[in-house]
Design a protein around this motif. Structure first.
Motif, short mmCIF file in Angstrom:
data_model
loop_
_atom_site.label_atom_id
_atom_site.label_comp_id
_atom_site.label_asym_id
_atom_site.label_seq_id
_atom_site.Cartn_x
_atom_site.Cartn_y
_atom_site.Cartn_z
N ALA A 84 0.73 -1.30 0.05
CA ALA A 84 -0.13 0.07 -0.11
C ALA A 84 0.84 1.19 0.05
N VAL A 85 0.44 2.38 -0.69
CA VAL A 85 1.47 3.56 -0.61
C VAL A 85 0.82 4.45 0.35
N GLY A 86 -0.27 4.15 1.23
CA GLY A 86 -0.90 4.93 2.01
C GLY A 86 -2.16 4.75 2.76
N LEU A 87 -2.29 5.29 3.90
CA LEU A 87 -3.46 4.80 4.70
C LEU A 87 -4.32 5.98 4.98
N VAL A 88 -5.56 5.72 5.16
CA VAL A 88 -6.65 6.88 5.59
C VAL A 88 -7.48 6.44 6.66
N ALA A 89 -7.26 6.81 7.80
CA ALA A 89 -7.75 6.35 9.24
C ALA A 89 -8.70 7.45 9.66
N LEU A 90 -10.16 7.30 9.77
CA LEU A 90 -11.22 8.02 10.16
C LEU A 90 -11.65 7.63 11.60
N SER A 91 -11.32 8.54 12.66
CA SER A 91 -11.61 8.07 14.06
C SER A 91 -11.22 6.76 14.35
N PRO A 92 -9.90 6.35 14.28
CA PRO A 92 -9.53 5.06 14.51
C PRO A 92 -9.74 4.60 15.74
N TRP A 93 -10.37 3.40 15.74
CA TRP A 93 -10.22 2.56 17.41
C TRP A 93 -8.92 1.45 17.39
N THR A 94 -7.99 2.07 17.88
CA THR A 94 -6.81 1.42 17.67
C THR A 94 -6.19 0.58 18.83
N ASN A 95 -6.81 1.19 20.00
CA ASN A 95 -6.59 0.49 21.37
C ASN A 95 -7.54 -0.36 22.03
N LEU A 96 -7.38 -1.56 21.64
CA LEU A 96 -8.62 -2.72 22.18
C LEU A 96 -8.61 -2.77 23.34
N ALA A 97 -7.39 -2.28 24.47
CA ALA A 97 -7.58 -2.39 25.80
C ALA A 97 -8.56 -1.16 26.41
N CYS A 98 -8.67 -0.23 25.66
CA CYS A 98 -9.85 0.71 25.83
C CYS A 98 -9.45 1.56 27.01
N ASP A 99 -8.17 1.95 27.11
CA ASP A 99 -7.74 2.85 28.34
C ASP A 99 -6.94 3.94 27.94
N THR A 100 -7.03 4.49 26.73
CA THR A 100 -6.36 5.85 26.62
C THR A 100 -7.10 6.78 27.32
N PRO A 101 -6.34 7.87 27.49
CA PRO A 101 -7.05 8.89 28.60
C PRO A 101 -8.11 9.69 28.14
N THR A 102 -8.44 9.67 26.60
CA THR A 102 -9.77 10.44 26.48
C THR A 102 -10.98 9.61 26.64
N TYR A 103 -10.86 8.57 26.94
CA TYR A 103 -12.11 7.77 27.50
C TYR A 103 -12.54 8.58 28.84
#
Length: 274
Positions: free
Chosen positions: A164-183
């Motif tokens: 792939a030459v690139g990726l576009v991710a809209l509102s990506p849910w990347t942390n399946l542990a769901c513990d990033t501070p913005t929660y």
């Protein structure tokens, strides 16, 4: 915006081995999506004048891995806009939804779709003999996570997947542990003043932050077939991608809304990848 862009054509693509059935609980099934019955056909979109030299995009739809498809959730409208504005052939696969499918099944399905798109262009034409145009991966929310998983697989040493030459991710849910501070910091709140009121935080996920975390993690666990180790395994949960893995990735565009609960998933990952 649920309106399709005029001037963009489409075709249903039926590939061997992709068929599945969405049977709801009312008839003894487990599928939670509203589009019940036979499923599995992809939808291919292309703008006027597209040919084998036209760039191609594999777009992985969101829906917490439980819902939606190529023609539901306004993904058909989005695909037409991507095709028109990006002057690209856009393919949206109808992967097997959870709990019928899981991370392993979906990644395998996306790999097959990616290989197919690398060989076919507008109208599903076989372009195997033509020079390969730029190939892009894209997705939103949970679909963006799966697109990132596919990108990590494609850039792994020894991979035979098309590049792939690139990726576009809209509102990506990347942390399946769901513990990033913005929660917590982006938890929904209604503020009432003497003469006016306002709302802040995630306008869609309005539950208490601990409820959002618990429900999100339950969906993530279902996606990884209830293997908790995969919640922090980079290939399934790209938030945990190592510097070495990040160094192999092509340019990425990650877009998030400042107030969404999962904003940190994209912001922190983007900072590490920069």
């Amino acid at each position: 915006d649920v309106l399709r862009r005029p001037g963009v054509s489409s075709r249903t693509i039926s590939r061997p081995g992709t068929d599945w059935t969405c049977a709801p609980p009312q008839v003894g099934g487990v599928c939670l999506d509203s589009q019940v019955g036979p499923r599995g056909d992809d939808l291919l979109w292309w703008p006027a004048g597209a040919d084998c030299a036209t760039p191609r995009v594999l777009f992985v739809h969101g829906g917490s891995w439980e819902r939606f498809g190529p023609t539901f959730g306004a993904y058909d409208a989005l695909a037409t806009k991507l095709a028109a504005e990006g002057e690209a052939v856009v393919m949206v696969p109808d992967y097997r939804l959870a709990p019928l499918g899981n991370y392993t099944d979906m990644l395998r399905a996306l790999e097959a779709a990616w290989r197919w798109l690398a060989r076919h262009g507008a109208e599903g034409e076989d372009c195997s003999a033509a020079p390969r145009p730029p190939l892009f991966l894209a997705g939103d929310s949970s679909g963006a996570a799966s697109a990132l998983s596919l990108l990590l697989r494609a850039t792994s040493p020894g991979s035979s997947l098309p590049a792939a030459v690139g990726l576009v991710a809209l509102s990506p849910w990347t942390n399946l542990a769901c513990d990033t501070p913005t929660y917590l910091t982006n938890a929904f709140a209604a503020i009432k003043g003497a003469d006016r009121s306002a709302v802040v935080g995630d306008l869609i996920r309005r539950e208490a932050p601990e409820t959002v975390v618990v429900s999100s993690r339950a969906q993530a666990l279902q996606y990884v077939a209830y293997d908790p180790a995969l919640l922090t395994y980079a290939m399934a949960s790209p938030f945990y991608t190592s510097p070495e893995q990040l160094s192999r990735l092509p340019p990425m565009y990650l877009a998030v809304a400042g107030g969404e609960a999962q904003a940190g998933d994209g912001i922190i990952l983007a900072g590490r990848a920069a």
